[in-house]
Design a protein around this motif. Structure first.
Motif, short mmCIF file in Angstrom:
data_model
loop_
_atom_site.label_atom_id
_atom_site.label_comp_id
_atom_site.label_asym_id
_atom_site.label_seq_id
_atom_site.Cartn_x
_atom_site.Cartn_y
_atom_site.Cartn_z
N GLY A 1 50.34 53.64 21.69
CA GLY A 1 51.71 54.12 21.74
C GLY A 1 52.36 53.64 23.03
N GLY A 2 53.43 54.30 23.46
CA GLY A 2 54.11 53.92 24.68
C GLY A 2 53.21 54.08 25.89
N LEU A 3 53.13 53.06 26.72
CA LEU A 3 52.19 53.05 27.84
C LEU A 3 52.83 53.63 29.10
N ILE A 4 52.14 54.59 29.71
CA ILE A 4 52.61 55.14 30.98
C ILE A 4 51.47 55.15 31.98
N GLY A 5 51.83 55.20 33.25
CA GLY A 5 50.85 55.21 34.33
C GLY A 5 51.59 55.45 35.63
N GLU A 6 50.88 55.33 36.73
CA GLU A 6 51.48 55.64 38.03
C GLU A 6 52.70 54.77 38.33
N ASP A 7 52.69 53.53 37.87
CA ASP A 7 53.83 52.65 38.11
C ASP A 7 54.76 52.57 36.90
N ARG A 8 54.50 53.39 35.91
CA ARG A 8 55.38 53.51 34.74
C ARG A 8 55.68 54.99 34.54
N ASN A 9 56.57 55.48 35.39
CA ASN A 9 56.88 56.90 35.43
C ASN A 9 57.85 57.25 34.29
N PRO A 10 57.42 58.09 33.34
CA PRO A 10 58.30 58.41 32.21
C PRO A 10 59.59 59.10 32.62
N ALA A 11 59.60 59.73 33.78
CA ALA A 11 60.82 60.40 34.26
C ALA A 11 61.96 59.40 34.43
N ARG A 12 61.63 58.14 34.68
CA ARG A 12 62.64 57.13 34.96
C ARG A 12 63.07 56.37 33.70
N PHE A 13 62.37 56.58 32.58
CA PHE A 13 62.68 55.83 31.37
C PHE A 13 64.11 56.06 30.89
#
Length: 274
Positions: free
Chosen positions: A166-178
C-alpha cells in the motif's frame, strides 16, 4: 553464505539490504547514482551502477546476478497518469525494462524472484480487496505492474512471489505532510491503506526466511481510518494546517486486506501506529 541481489537500493532497497546483511546474507545491490556507490560499499553491499533501459540491458547485469539465488526487484515504475496511451509510455516502458532482463535471469543462478508491486493493480474499486480480487488498474503504473506480475509468475524457470504494498510511509515520508493545507480534497470517507517501512522490511525477511514462493501477497497495515480522520489528526499532531475535504461527491475507496500474509507467514505487524 547465501547471496541475494537487490535491483534498486533506494528508499526500500537500501535499508532492506542492511537488514539482510544483519541476517547473515551476502548482498549485491544496484543503484543509478554514482554518488551512492560508495555509500553502499561502506555498508557492506557489493554495489553496481545499473540503469535500466527499454531497448538494451546493461552489460553489468549478468555480473549482478552471479552466485545469487534470489533477486529482489525493488525499483519504482516512475509512470504517471490515468488511462494513458501505452505508446506514450513506450520509451519508458517498465514492462520492457523487466522483460529484457528475463533471458539473463533464466541463464543465471537465480532460483527465486521477489517483485515489489503495488495495490495500484486493483484500481479504484469501492470494495474490500484480498488476493482473490480481480485486478483492474486504471493508471499506467498499475497496468504495467500487473503485466510484469503476470510475466514473472508465468515463467517456470524461477519461482516468483509478488508483494503488493500500500502507500509507503517512514521517517522521511511523514503522512502529516501528504495533505496538510490542501483544500477540497476528494474521498474523505475512503479508508487509508498504508504500510510503514519497518513492516515492509519485516515482511520481506519473513518471505525469505520461510522460503515462500510462487504466490502473491497484499501488504497493508490492518488499520483503516477514513482519510479525513487520519490526515486531520496527523496534521494537527505536527501543528500543520489540516486539509479540508469535499463531502459533496460520494467517497470511493477500497479496503485492502493483508489476512493471507498474516496467516501464511505468521506475520505480526510491528507498526500499527501509522
Amino acid at each position: 553464505m547465501t547471496q541475494i541481489s537487490i535491483l534498486g537500493c533506494g528508499w526500500l532497497g537500501f535499508p532492506l539490504a542492511k537488514a539482510l546483511l544483519k541476517e547473515g546474507f551476502k548482498i549485491k545491490g544496484s543503484t543509478t547514482s554514482t554518488g551512492k556507490l560508495k555509500t553502499l560499499e561502506n555498508a557492506g553491499i557489493q554495489s553496481l551502477l545499473l540503469t535500466l533501459d527499454s531497448n538494451t540491458v546493461p552489460n553489468e547485469f549478468a555480473d549482478f546476478l552471479i552466485e545469487s539465488r534470489t533477486l529482489i526487484i525493488a525499483i519504482p515504475p516512475k509512470l504517471r497518469g490515468k488511462n494513458k496511451d501505452y505508446s506514450d509510455a513506450q520509451q519508458n516502458s517498465f514492462v520492457k525494462k523487466i522483460e529484457n532482463l528475463i533471458p539473463f535471469i533464466e541463464k543465471s543462478t537465480i532460483e527465486n524472484i521477489l517483485f515489489i508491486s503495488s495495490t495500484a493493480v486493483y484500481g479504484e474499486a469501492n470494495d474490500i480487496i484480498d488476493e482473490n480480487s480481480i485486478p483492474a488498474p486504471v493508471t499506467e503504473s498499475g497496468k504495467q505492474l500487473l503485466e510484469i506480475e503476470q510475466l514473472l509468475l508465468s515463467n517456470a524457470n524461477f519461482k516468483t512471489t509478488i508483494l503488493r504494498f500500500g502507500g509507503l510511509i517512514g521517517e522521511d515520508r511523514n503522512p502529516a505532510r501528504f495533505l496538510a493545507g490542501k483544500e477540497n480534497v476528494a474521498n474523505p470517507d475512503a479508508p487509508i491503506n498504508l504500510i510503514h517501512l519497518q513492516d515492509c522490511i519485516g515482511i520481506i525477511l519473513k518471505i525469505i526466511e520461510t522460503n515462500t514462493w510462487n504466490t502473491a501477497f497484499n501488504a497493508v497495515t490492518p488499520v483503516h481510518p477514513t482519510r479525513e480522520v487520519y490526515y486531520t489528526e496527523k496534521a494537527l499532531a505536527e501543528k500543520l494546517i489540516p486539509p479540508t475535504f469535499n463531502h459533496e461527491i460520494l467517497s470511493v475507496g477500497k479496503t485492502i486486506l493483508s489476512d493471507k500474509l498474516v496467516q501464511q507467514l505468521n506475520y505480526t505487524f510491528s507498526r500499527l501506529d501509522l
